[in-house]
Design an enzyme around this catalytic site. Sequence first.
Site, short mmCIF file in Angstrom:
data_model
loop_
_atom_site.label_atom_id
_atom_site.label_comp_id
_atom_site.label_asym_id
_atom_site.label_seq_id
_atom_site.Cartn_x
_atom_site.Cartn_y
_atom_site.Cartn_z
N GLU A 112 40.19 67.71 90.60
CA GLU A 112 40.91 66.55 90.06
C GLU A 112 40.46 66.44 88.62
O GLU A 112 39.32 66.07 88.33
CB GLU A 112 40.59 65.29 90.86
CG GLU A 112 41.52 64.13 90.54
CD GLU A 112 40.97 63.20 89.47
OE1 GLU A 112 41.40 63.35 88.30
OE2 GLU A 112 40.13 62.36 89.78
N CYS A 150 40.84 58.61 84.73
CA CYS A 150 41.87 59.64 84.65
C CYS A 150 43.26 59.05 84.86
O CYS A 150 44.23 59.53 84.29
CB CYS A 150 41.61 60.74 85.69
SG CYS A 150 40.10 61.68 85.40
#
Length: 459
Positions: A232, A266
């Site tokens: 990720e 993020c």
Amino acid sequence: MPIATVNPATGQTIRTFEELTDGELETRLQRAQSAFQVVRRLPLEIRTRALLQAADILDADEDRLADLLTLEMGKIRTQALAEVRKSAYGLRYYAEHAAQFLAARHLERPADVNADQAYAVHQPLGPVLAVMPWNFPLWQVIRFAAPALAAGNVGLLKHASNVPQSALYLEELFSRTDLPDGAFQTLLISAGRVEKVLRDDRVVAVTLTGSEPAGRSVAAIAGDEVKKSVLELGGSDPFLVQPSADLDRAADIAVIARTSNNGQACINAKRFIVHTAVYDDFLAKLTERFTALVVGDPADEGTDIGPLALESGRTDVDELVQDAVRAGARVITGGAIPEGAGWFYPPTIIADVPESARLYREEVFGPVAIVLRAENLDEAIDIANDVPFGLGAAAWTRDADEQRELIERLDSASVTLNDYTISFPELPFGGVKRSGYGRELSEEGMHEFTNLKSVRVRA
């Protein structure tokens, strides 16, 4: 970088830690291998009971943990407390759903495969290395650890070097449950020693949340070793605003979407792509809200924005902003490093960012909002997709046809309509394009680190 707790609000080093020696690291790897032989054979109810015990411990420790997150990475205390509570919820979620997620899937007509029984079952892989970032010191780890441990794996945590106390707490957390010694261990090692651990035959897989360069490096090593990896990575999430949107509500949520965790997530919205018909109104509303935000001590209740976690991170943010200004972008508010101690950066809005500016496509990890104009929905979607990342996307419209277009055409692993992007244990989480591969959370997150074994039985 040294393994140390440094208060980002003051720049003061609070505590330093020694790296594990080679001998100490070897001992921990041996312990992980031995623990796996025990954990894999534990009844599921014992593994899930351990998750519930860990959740109860987090509840009891939430105040000191919130203080620790605020101290180590500058998260404002209300959000630190929310992270602790979300982590406890994630543990309970997998404790309650593990049996369902791990249940054997039986073939309804086994005779079709010339058998009396035929089914697929999920079994654990072994010790899994987790390379985790500092921005959510507990939640990022728990969303890996909860499903991995419930499935019968064991965990080895290489946490970011600036949150060592959080990392050590996580090892302590699972040691206070019914899991055996070594089921979850923290490795206080530098980034340069990750390769050695990942290449060790006793480590069977790796999960990484972090930067694109770190992901490339880990993925290359895992590929060379033919080991499972889940990545990720970064994101430059779009936040689209169409004329039918509730502009006041969209502007309120835009502030949360861009500045939560001091802009260091993020899945923060980073590029606000606004239809030209409402561009001026939305920009004015967003600016009003940004200028009202209070920057200060993250431990104070009245603070909206704390410091960035790393001095180098603040430098990176400012370099992207100054590059955009040199390219012709217009700073609406903020945009300069303040004087004084700590690694603070003001809430910043930048408009008219040209495609030549790095900020147009690169991820900015701080409270900086880029506002872009789109003539219509097609152009807005094209702008949204014109980045190498594909983590999440949010869009504001009450038009049903536009909603269908956005869900279909946005290049991202998630789409949120009329709200902001956030992770939930109930929904798969991950990225496409350079935002990574594989999924965390939900049922898919548990299955990433299992062996899906097919079984066929004849009487």
